[in-house]
Write a protein that holds these residues in place. Structure first.
Motif, short mmCIF file in Angstrom:
data_model
loop_
_atom_site.label_atom_id
_atom_site.label_comp_id
_atom_site.label_asym_id
_atom_site.label_seq_id
_atom_site.Cartn_x
_atom_site.Cartn_y
_atom_site.Cartn_z
N ALA A 1 46.43 5.10 68.57
CA ALA A 1 46.49 5.69 67.24
C ALA A 1 47.28 7.00 67.27
CB ALA A 1 45.08 5.95 66.71
N ILE A 2 47.11 7.78 68.33
CA ILE A 2 47.87 9.03 68.45
C ILE A 2 49.36 8.73 68.50
CG2 ILE A 2 48.42 10.93 70.01
CD1 ILE A 2 45.50 11.13 70.70
N LEU A 3 49.70 7.65 69.20
CA LEU A 3 51.12 7.30 69.32
C LEU A 3 51.63 6.59 68.08
CD1 LEU A 3 51.10 6.18 73.04
CD2 LEU A 3 52.08 8.26 72.12
N GLY A 4 50.77 6.39 67.10
CA GLY A 4 51.26 5.89 65.82
C GLY A 4 50.98 4.42 65.54
N MET A 5 50.13 3.78 66.34
CA MET A 5 49.82 2.38 66.08
C MET A 5 48.63 2.29 65.12
SD MET A 5 50.19 0.07 69.47
CE MET A 5 49.77 1.10 70.83
N LEU B 1 42.23 5.15 70.81
CA LEU B 1 42.54 6.54 70.48
C LEU B 1 43.99 6.86 70.78
CD1 LEU B 1 41.57 9.35 69.63
CD2 LEU B 1 40.94 9.77 71.99
#
Lengths: 419, 286
Positions: free
Chosen positions: A136-140, A133
């Motif tokens: 994904a928030i950090l853009g991965m 999570l």
């Protein structure tokens, strides 16, 4: 030749003070009316420097004003400044959580910002789910995270707990896991705000080491904001110094730090408040050093004088001061309470004198932080920071070796015996 | 290459004002994994440490159906268009729930997520989208309950009409979700500045339910003066079509359903435009 990856040009940010919500509709309509006639936003013309200790005349302040600088690829850039200097605002704009009022920023590559450790962590989810999570928030993307998963778990040292909800984690584990995710981002530019203030010192070192590696081994660009001058010195070669929203200096880190420390020395030795307002307040604070020009010899008695104005007696007044060193760390704490001795029991001007018989702080610059409170109401009446700067030196005392700065903060008396 | 620094390609330019149509739709695609993560989080986290877990999704429609059956069926004696009353109310509640949860949850996007929005950038539209998607799962569970009830009544004198009209259902769910999302993000953008609107949403949705044929069929309003109010509600054709798809009775035409679709498209377009303007600087006003 190294390439510019971050280009900031004439960046400004204006904030509206006071209660947001009252009057916004009328200001909005006014703005819209000006725009309709093709004129400039009327509220951009006003606004003043962000000096939070003084009451301003306008409700608009500039948190950032005309900032321009460039960062090259692989550079680690330090950003320093006092509280309210505009560091966080700059980071917010860089990480796109808010927009500038004027100017622009050009960026090459992906930016990942770590303004807070563990953004979006959900307490109920397991460590594993949170890695995905948060990543994904950090853009991965999912595949990126999967590839780095073992490395992250390893870095954080939480293998045993990986399927436990993070609400059961110790705060240290939580931070380690969160920093682990962020440190393994595959972004070209990493923005780090004082997240290192948490976690144990071993882990702090690990983080600092990791950030150094990122720039050296992988050629990534890091922007690092911190109060910790030590960390800035070890990590960065170049730094930006902000004060009241303006860029004061942008050059090599030692230079910038020198300037930063000098700036903090603004008012030498004495604080004076000559206003005639009718609130209880500190009127005067002064250090009487052993030598003229606010220089003190280590080991000599130090006298501090304070004057207070009280419109009426305080029931349970208290006063304390801390001697701070130039890394913003409190070194000495002295206090006086009404229960210790009668203080602040008369209206008008009250004087307090404090003598430290043997002031043993080592060579360096120091300043005071004052706290004036009324304990009966549990209220802090006033705090003053960065006042009464003075220097400590040892030039009168002789010994066989030269006195070097930075050998210690405190010089203790000691007796040696040979047997 | 370094000679042409000014002409080099910048991946991102942060400017004070973006053009109206700078919607970052490409970003949205790049962050599709985040969308999946949010959907998963919404669903998994909600039922941690509950005994019944997702079964809670069934309690609400069952209780509401019983309530409606008593109040509108028995006391007010409103007809149900020849549809078995339990199925009539439950079908209405199922489709209405999906709209109302999409609308109310997305309308507080900025306010409830300001913590995370203030710390890290990702296309903000991901959040309302994840709400709409994760609620499809909830809709699915409630729809399953409806099917179970239909099968039960199949053996009690109300046979199921299976047919091509069942294919309408996915479209209707998309329209409901789309209108909920569109109106929700318009409101969420406005609430960042004017918090008054969030109060309005709470009872507004409740009132809107009575302006939609949920507890009564549209045919019941034939010849009544205020019928136009109900007909102009874009949710009306969707509800009627939903009942038509399931039971073969319902008043809608292709043009009324087209009106709903048009309304959805417009509210989504306006919503996305306002939303992407708001997301740029709402942190200063929220």
């Amino acid at each position: 030749m190294s390439d510019t990856v971050l280009h900031i040009e004439d960046l400004s940010k204006q904030y509206r003070l006071g209660e947001v919500g009252t009057g916004t509709l009328s200001h909005d309509i006014n703005r819209w009316w000006y725009r309709l006639r093709g004129k400039e936003d009327p509220y951009l013309r006003i606004g003043e420097e962000n000096e939070r200790t003084q009451k301003g005349n306008s409700n608009y302040v500039w948190a950032l004003r005309n900032i321009s600088f460039e960062v090259k690829q692989g550079q680690v850039l330090g950003i320093i400044g006092r509280n309210g200097a505009g560091k966080s605002t700059l980071l917010k704009i860089l990480s796109r959580t808010t927009t500038p009022t004027k100017g622009n920023i050009k960026i090459k590559g992906r930016v990942a910002s770590l303004l807070e450790v563990g953004t979006g962590f959900h307490p109920e989810l397991s460590g594993r789910d949170n890695i995905f999570l948060n990543g994904a928030i950090l853009g991965m993307t999912k595949t990126e995270i999967r590839r780095k998963f073992d490395e992250i778990v390893d870095f954080a040292g939480v293998e045993r707990y990986i399927d436990t909800p993070v609400k059961r984690y110790s705060s240290g584990m939580y931070v380690r896991l969160a920093f682990g995710v962020a440190a393994h981002l595959e972004s070209e530019i990493l923005i780090v705000d004082e997240v290192l203030a948490v976690g144990d010192s071993e882990f702090q070192k690990k983080c600092l080491g990791k950030m150094g590696d990122l720039s050296k081994a992988e050629g990534r660009t890091v922007l690092f904001v911190s109060h910790n001058i030590q960390a800035i010195t070890t990590l960065t070669k170049k730094s930006v110094f902000l004060d009241k929203g303006r860029l004061v200096d942008f050059s090599s880190t030692p230079e910038v730090i020198k300037k930063y420390l000098e700036y903090n020395k603004g008012n030498k030795g004495m604080y004076l408040d000559e206003s005639d307002s009718n609130v209880p307040r500190i009127r005067k604070a002064m250090v009487r050093t052993s030598e003229p020009n606010f220089t003190h010899i280590c080991g000599e008695p130090l006298t501090l004088e304070f004057e207070f104005f009280l419109p009426q007696p305080l029931k349970n007044g208290a006063f304390a001061f801390q001697v701070m060193n130039n890394l913003d760390m409190p070194i000495v704490h002295c206090w006086v309470f009404n229960s210790d001795r009668p203080v602040f029991r008369e209206a008008g001007i009250n004087k307090l004198i404090c003598t430290i018989p043997k002031f043993r702080l080592y060579i360096g610059s120091y300043y005071l932080r004052l706290t004036f409170a009324d304990n009966a109401g549990n209220t802090i009446l006033q705090t003053l920071d960065g006042v009464c700067n003075f220097e400590v030196d040892i030039f009168t005392r002789q010994r066989d070796y030269k006195w070097e700065p930075n050998t210690c903060t405190y010089l203790e008396d000691c007796e040696w015996e040979t047997k | 290459m370094t000679q042409h620094t000014d002409k080099t390609h910048w991946d991102l330019v942060i400017k004070p004002k973006a053009s109206l149509f700078d919607l970052h739709l490409k970003d949205l695609w790049q962050y599709r994994d985040l969308l999946a993560q949010f959907v998963k989080r919404d669903f998994v986290a909600q039922y941690k440490q509950t005994i019944f877990g997702p079964i809670w999704n069934l309690i609400q429609p069952i209780m509401t159906t019983i309530m409606f059956l008593l109040v509108f069926g028995k006391i007010a004696n409103i007809p149900t268009d020849g549809i078995q009353p339990v199925l009539f109310y439950m079908s209405g509640i199922t489709i209405w729930n999906y709209f109302s949860v999409c609308f109310t949850s997305t309308s507080s996007t900025f306010v409830t997520n300001s913590g995370i929005f203030g710390k890290v950038y990702f296309p903000r539209l991901i959040i309302p989208l994840s709400v709409v998607l994760s609620n499809i799962v909830r809709f699915g569970i409630q729809f399953f309950l409806l099917l179970v009830m239909m099968i039960w009544y199949h053996f009690h004198n109300y046979p199921i009409h299976f047919g091509l009209n069942w294919l309408l259902i996915p479209l209707l769910v998309v329209i409901m979700g789309g209108i909920g999302l569109g109106l929700g993000i318009i409101l969420s953008s406005l609430t960042t500045k004017y918090r008054d609107l969030s109060i309005l949403v709470g009872f507004g949705v409740q009132l809107l339910m009575y302006a939609t044929p949920i507890v009564y069929p549209l045919s019941y309003l034939m010849g009544k003066k205020y019928r136009w109010v109900i007909v102009s509600n874009p949710l009306t054709p969707v509800t009627e079509a939903f009942r038509y798809a399931l039971f073969g009775t319902g008043h809608f035409t292709l043009s009324t359903l087209g009106y709903s679709i048009l309304f959805m498209v417009i509210s989504l377009l306006v919503g996305i435009l306002i939303f992407s303007q708001t997301e740029r600087s709402f942190m200063d006003t929220v």
